[in-house]
Motif scaffolding. Structure first.
Motif, short mmCIF file in Angstrom:
data_model
loop_
_atom_site.label_atom_id
_atom_site.label_comp_id
_atom_site.label_asym_id
_atom_site.label_seq_id
_atom_site.Cartn_x
_atom_site.Cartn_y
_atom_site.Cartn_z
N SER A 1 5.65 10.67 0.30
CA SER A 1 4.89 9.45 0.12
C SER A 1 5.57 8.32 0.89
O SER A 1 6.80 8.28 1.01
CB SER A 1 4.79 9.09 -1.36
OG SER A 1 4.15 7.83 -1.53
N THR A 2 4.73 7.41 1.39
CA THR A 2 5.23 6.23 2.08
C THR A 2 4.69 4.99 1.39
O THR A 2 3.48 4.88 1.18
CB THR A 2 4.80 6.23 3.55
OG1 THR A 2 5.26 7.42 4.18
CG2 THR A 2 5.36 5.02 4.27
N LEU A 3 5.57 4.08 1.06
CA LEU A 3 5.19 2.77 0.52
C LEU A 3 5.35 1.76 1.64
O LEU A 3 6.42 1.66 2.25
CB LEU A 3 6.08 2.40 -0.66
CG LEU A 3 5.86 1.02 -1.29
CD1 LEU A 3 4.51 0.97 -2.01
CD2 LEU A 3 6.98 0.68 -2.28
N THR A 4 4.28 1.07 1.96
CA THR A 4 4.30 0.08 3.05
C THR A 4 4.14 -1.32 2.50
O THR A 4 3.26 -1.56 1.66
CB THR A 4 3.18 0.37 4.06
OG1 THR A 4 3.35 1.70 4.58
CG2 THR A 4 3.21 -0.62 5.21
N ILE A 5 4.99 -2.19 2.96
CA ILE A 5 4.87 -3.61 2.60
C ILE A 5 4.62 -4.37 3.89
O ILE A 5 5.45 -4.34 4.81
CB ILE A 5 6.13 -4.14 1.91
CG1 ILE A 5 6.54 -3.23 0.75
CG2 ILE A 5 5.88 -5.57 1.40
CD1 ILE A 5 7.88 -3.61 0.11
N GLN A 6 3.49 -5.03 3.96
CA GLN A 6 3.16 -5.79 5.16
C GLN A 6 3.57 -7.24 4.97
O GLN A 6 3.56 -7.77 3.85
CB GLN A 6 1.65 -5.71 5.41
CG GLN A 6 1.15 -4.31 5.74
CD GLN A 6 -0.35 -4.27 5.95
OE1 GLN A 6 -1.12 -4.77 5.11
NE2 GLN A 6 -0.79 -3.69 7.04
N ARG A 7 3.91 -7.86 6.08
CA ARG A 7 4.24 -9.30 6.09
C ARG A 7 5.20 -9.62 4.92
O ARG A 7 4.90 -10.44 4.05
CB ARG A 7 2.97 -10.13 5.98
CG ARG A 7 1.94 -9.81 7.06
CD ARG A 7 0.68 -10.67 6.92
NE ARG A 7 0.03 -10.54 5.64
CZ ARG A 7 -0.75 -9.54 5.28
NH1 ARG A 7 -0.97 -8.54 6.13
NH2 ARG A 7 -1.32 -9.52 4.09
N THR A 8 6.33 -8.99 4.94
CA THR A 8 7.27 -9.11 3.82
C THR A 8 7.63 -10.55 3.52
O THR A 8 7.71 -11.41 4.42
CB THR A 8 8.56 -8.32 4.09
OG1 THR A 8 9.08 -8.71 5.38
CG2 THR A 8 8.32 -6.83 4.08
N GLN A 9 7.84 -10.79 2.23
CA GLN A 9 8.26 -12.10 1.73
C GLN A 9 9.61 -11.93 1.04
O GLN A 9 9.98 -10.82 0.63
CB GLN A 9 7.23 -12.62 0.72
CG GLN A 9 5.82 -12.73 1.27
CD GLN A 9 5.72 -13.80 2.34
OE1 GLN A 9 6.20 -14.91 2.18
NE2 GLN A 9 5.10 -13.45 3.47
N GLN A 10 10.32 -13.03 0.87
CA GLN A 10 11.64 -12.95 0.25
C GLN A 10 11.56 -12.40 -1.17
O GLN A 10 12.48 -11.70 -1.63
CB GLN A 10 12.33 -14.31 0.28
CG GLN A 10 12.78 -14.69 1.69
CD GLN A 10 13.44 -16.04 1.75
OE1 GLN A 10 13.16 -16.94 0.95
NE2 GLN A 10 14.32 -16.22 2.73
N SER B 1 0.85 -1.18 0.00
CA SER B 1 0.00 0.00 0.00
C SER B 1 0.89 1.23 0.00
O SER B 1 2.08 1.16 0.33
CB SER B 1 -0.93 0.00 1.21
OG SER B 1 -0.18 0.05 2.41
N ALA B 2 0.30 2.34 -0.39
CA ALA B 2 1.05 3.58 -0.39
C ALA B 2 0.12 4.72 -0.08
O ALA B 2 -1.08 4.67 -0.38
CB ALA B 2 1.74 3.80 -1.73
N GLU B 3 0.67 5.73 0.52
CA GLU B 3 -0.09 6.94 0.77
C GLU B 3 0.79 8.15 0.55
O GLU B 3 2.01 8.07 0.56
CB GLU B 3 -0.69 6.94 2.17
CG GLU B 3 0.32 7.01 3.29
CD GLU B 3 -0.35 7.14 4.65
OE1 GLU B 3 -1.58 6.96 4.75
OE2 GLU B 3 0.36 7.45 5.61
N ARG B 4 0.10 9.26 0.36
CA ARG B 4 0.81 10.53 0.19
C ARG B 4 0.03 11.59 0.93
O ARG B 4 -1.18 11.71 0.77
CB ARG B 4 0.91 10.88 -1.29
CG ARG B 4 1.85 12.04 -1.57
CD ARG B 4 1.95 12.31 -3.05
NE ARG B 4 2.92 13.37 -3.31
CZ ARG B 4 2.99 14.03 -4.45
NH1 ARG B 4 2.15 13.74 -5.45
NH2 ARG B 4 3.90 14.97 -4.63
N THR B 5 0.71 12.32 1.73
CA THR B 5 0.05 13.35 2.53
C THR B 5 0.62 14.73 2.20
O THR B 5 1.81 14.86 1.92
CB THR B 5 0.22 13.07 4.03
OG1 THR B 5 1.63 12.94 4.31
CG2 THR B 5 -0.47 11.77 4.41
N GLY B 6 -0.27 15.70 2.23
CA GLY B 6 0.17 17.07 1.97
C GLY B 6 0.71 17.30 0.59
O GLY B 6 1.40 18.29 0.34
#
Lengths: 117, 117
Positions: free
Chosen positions: A75-84, A66-71
């Protein structure tokens, strides 16, 4: 002026952990893009922001991303439960974001090298 | 669908030789833009040139020149009198003006150029 900056420059994490990657675009650029560069897949588009909204998320590989951008800036790119297989260089780019944006040049940051153990 | 092919994976030349990097693209769109980027060992993608589909004029910038031919869907890049500092991976990219995926650059796999002294 300053270019696109990204942090961290390198990130090592363990499988299953969440990671956040940050991008600071060129001042005044309203369009922001995330790409991923891996040995097997080359350079792949992930997501595009115009201002704070993301009209094109078509490249996100799974719902763990997921990613978000504020203001209209960072921007922040988030990776949950990372895999190899998430191990790659994540590149951010920005462009002016004017109406004729398809012809705009995208300027890239140095990337974040992510290694998932 | 759009596609960019850089058939040359790696090229090695000796300093002062001329070298041409090939790029062939596929798109059904009539309005599109072509780009070349350089990625030195430091990792950051550096913009080199942008061309639009209506302008087939070749361009020269110092030792660099670009040959755009719509008839063969090619946008080749020539470095004259190569130098060691030209060693990098070079990417050709395509961006269409309309349609849902107009936000993103479509990259070729890149050509790694090694210039030996």
């Amino acid at each position: 002026g300053a270019g696109v900056s990204q942090s961290p420059s390198n990130k090592v994490t363990e499988k299953g952990k969440d990671v956040e990657l940050r991008c600071d675009p060129i001042s005044g650029h309203t369009a922001l893009y995330w790409y991923r560069q891996s040995l097997g897949q080359g350079l792949e588009f992930l997501i595009y922001f115009q201002g704070n909204s993301a009209p094109d998320k078509s490249g996100l590989p799974s719902d763990r991303f997921s990613a978000e951008r504020t203001g209209g800036s960072v921007s922040t790119l988030t990776i949950q439960r990372t895999q190899q297989e998430d191990s790659a260089v994540y590149l951010c780019a920005s462009s002016l974001g004017s109406f004729g944006r398809a012809e705009e040049t995208q300027y890239f940051g140095p990337g974040t090298r992510l290694l998932v153990l | 669908a759009q596609k960019v092919t850089q058939a040359q994976t790696e090229i090695s030349v000796v300093e002062k030789e001329d070298v041409t990097l090939d790029c062939v693209y596929e798109t059904r769109d009539t309005t599109y833009y072509l780009f070349w980027y350089k990625q030195p060992p430091s990792g950051e993608l550096v913009f080199l040139i942008r061309r639009n589909s209506f302008d087939e004029q070749n361009e020269i910038s110092g030792r660099y020149s670009w040959n755009f031919q719509k008839s063969t869907s090619s946008f080749n890049f020539t470095i004259t009198a190569s130098q060691v500092v030209d060693s990098a991976v070079y990417f050709c990219a395509l961006r269409v003006a309309y349609g849902g995926s107009q936000g993103n650059l479509i990259f070729g796999k890149g050509t790694k150029l090694s210039v030996k002294p």
